[in-house]
Design a protein around this motif. Structure first.
Motif, mmCIF file in Angstrom:
data_model
loop_
_atom_site.group_PDB
_atom_site.id
_atom_site.type_symbol
_atom_site.label_atom_id
_atom_site.label_comp_id
_atom_site.label_asym_id
_atom_site.label_seq_id
_atom_site.Cartn_x
_atom_site.Cartn_y
_atom_site.Cartn_z
ATOM 1 N N GLN A 65 -17.040 -14.274 -7.260
ATOM 2 C CA GLN A 65 -16.537 -14.976 -7.657
ATOM 3 C C GLN A 65 -15.325 -14.758 -9.027
ATOM 4 N N LEU A 66 -15.316 -13.097 -9.774
ATOM 5 C CA LEU A 66 -14.358 -12.886 -10.472
ATOM 6 C C LEU A 66 -12.509 -12.691 -9.202
ATOM 7 N N GLN A 67 -11.392 -13.637 -9.887
ATOM 8 C CA GLN A 67 -10.307 -13.186 -9.137
ATOM 9 C C GLN A 67 -9.092 -12.800 -9.783
ATOM 10 N N LYS A 68 -8.039 -12.212 -9.981
ATOM 11 C CA LYS A 68 -7.349 -12.049 -10.652
ATOM 12 C C LYS A 68 -6.082 -12.552 -9.939
ATOM 13 N N GLN A 69 -4.996 -12.847 -10.240
ATOM 14 C CA GLN A 69 -3.516 -13.165 -9.460
ATOM 15 C C GLN A 69 -2.769 -12.063 -10.301
ATOM 16 N N VAL A 70 -2.021 -11.599 -8.457
ATOM 17 C CA VAL A 70 -1.446 -10.566 -8.593
ATOM 18 C C VAL A 70 0.182 -10.816 -7.912
ATOM 19 N N LEU A 109 5.054 -15.465 -16.984
ATOM 20 C CA LEU A 109 4.199 -16.343 -15.750
ATOM 21 C C LEU A 109 3.014 -16.370 -15.893
ATOM 22 N N GLN A 110 2.431 -17.461 -16.905
ATOM 23 C CA GLN A 110 1.081 -17.416 -17.117
ATOM 24 C C GLN A 110 0.179 -17.515 -16.300
ATOM 25 N N PRO A 111 0.472 -17.461 -14.469
ATOM 26 C CA PRO A 111 -1.037 -17.693 -13.589
ATOM 27 C C PRO A 111 -1.009 -16.141 -13.567
ATOM 28 N N VAL A 112 -0.471 -15.116 -13.251
ATOM 29 C CA VAL A 112 -0.206 -13.856 -13.070
ATOM 30 C C VAL A 112 -0.852 -13.245 -14.017
ATOM 31 N N ASP A 113 -1.811 -12.074 -13.438
ATOM 32 C CA ASP A 113 -2.642 -11.401 -14.445
ATOM 33 C C ASP A 113 -2.230 -9.918 -14.527
ATOM 34 N N SER A 114 -1.674 -9.470 -12.824
ATOM 35 C CA SER A 114 -1.060 -7.736 -13.062
ATOM 36 C C SER A 114 0.245 -8.042 -11.956
ATOM 37 N N ILE A 115 1.159 -7.161 -11.767
ATOM 38 C CA ILE A 115 2.049 -6.884 -11.144
ATOM 39 C C ILE A 115 2.026 -5.368 -10.418
ATOM 40 N N ILE A 116 1.713 -5.336 -9.209
ATOM 41 C CA ILE A 116 1.168 -3.636 -8.458
ATOM 42 C C ILE A 116 2.709 -3.777 -7.871
ATOM 43 N N PHE A 117 2.832 -2.403 -8.018
ATOM 44 C CA PHE A 117 3.764 -1.123 -7.902
ATOM 45 C C PHE A 117 3.561 -0.641 -6.998
ATOM 46 N N PHE A 118 4.091 -0.401 -5.938
ATOM 47 C CA PHE A 118 3.773 0.016 -4.448
ATOM 48 C C PHE A 118 4.590 1.442 -4.463
ATOM 49 N N ASP A 119 4.898 2.424 -4.834
ATOM 50 C CA ASP A 119 5.716 3.262 -5.153
ATOM 51 C C ASP A 119 6.323 4.503 -3.743
ATOM 52 N N THR A 120 5.483 4.397 -2.979
ATOM 53 C CA THR A 120 5.791 5.259 -1.737
ATOM 54 C C THR A 120 5.966 4.322 -0.024
#
Length: 157
Positions: A65-70, A109-120
């Motif tokens: 039920q818990l969601q986040k926008q990334v 960016l209000q609807p965004v909860d996080s940015i996920i950075f892929f480094d590899t």
């Protein structure tokens, strides 16, 4: 482009309203502090035809039920096409964006909860998640420190 050059680019391209360039300069140390935790100075962000960054909704495994926008930030153009499914939608593009601009944009960016950075390159197994709330908190703290310093008269000695 190195981090200082990215900051200068933001300042130079900010609305010349007398406030925004000064605000960008004031939060620059906070943005650099966060960016230094990452391995790259540029990432690829998936965008729709109108240039909006593509959001992904994630559900928590323990509580669906818990969601986040990334937003995903990929290390190479090839990683975008192999991991995001962009090949299925020719309308999507992947644009290279400086890490400072990404961090600066996440604040708005209000609807965004996080940015996920892929480094590899070649894997999305280990991403660095930067929550928008963390960026906001570091920026607020930096602004408070700057305002305290500017409260001290220059001729205090």
């Amino acid at each position: 482009m190195d981090l200082q050059a990215q900051i200068q680019f933001l300042i130079d391209n900010a609305p010349q309203d007398g406030i925004t360039p000064q605000l960008v300069a004031a939060i620059a140390p906070a943005l650099i502090q966060i960016a230094q935790k990452l391995r790259r100075t540029q990432y690829y962000i998936l965008q729709n035809p109108s240039g909006d960054w593509v959001l992904t909704t994630l559900n928590l495994k323990s509580n669906p039920q818990l969601q986040k926008q990334v937003i995903y930030a990929y290390p190479t153009l090839q990683d975008v096409s192999t991991t995001s499914g962009v090949g299925f939608d020719p309308q999507m593009i992947a644009a290279p964006i400086g890490v400072i601009e990404i961090l600066f944009q996440i604040v708005a960016l209000q609807p965004v909860d996080s940015i996920i950075f892929f480094d590899t390159p070649g894997t999305t197994a280990n991403g660095v998640e930067i929550p928008r709330s963390q960026v906001n908190s570091i920026i607020e703290s930096s602004l408070q420190q700057n305002s305290r310093r500017s409260d001290v008269p220059p001729d205090i000695a």
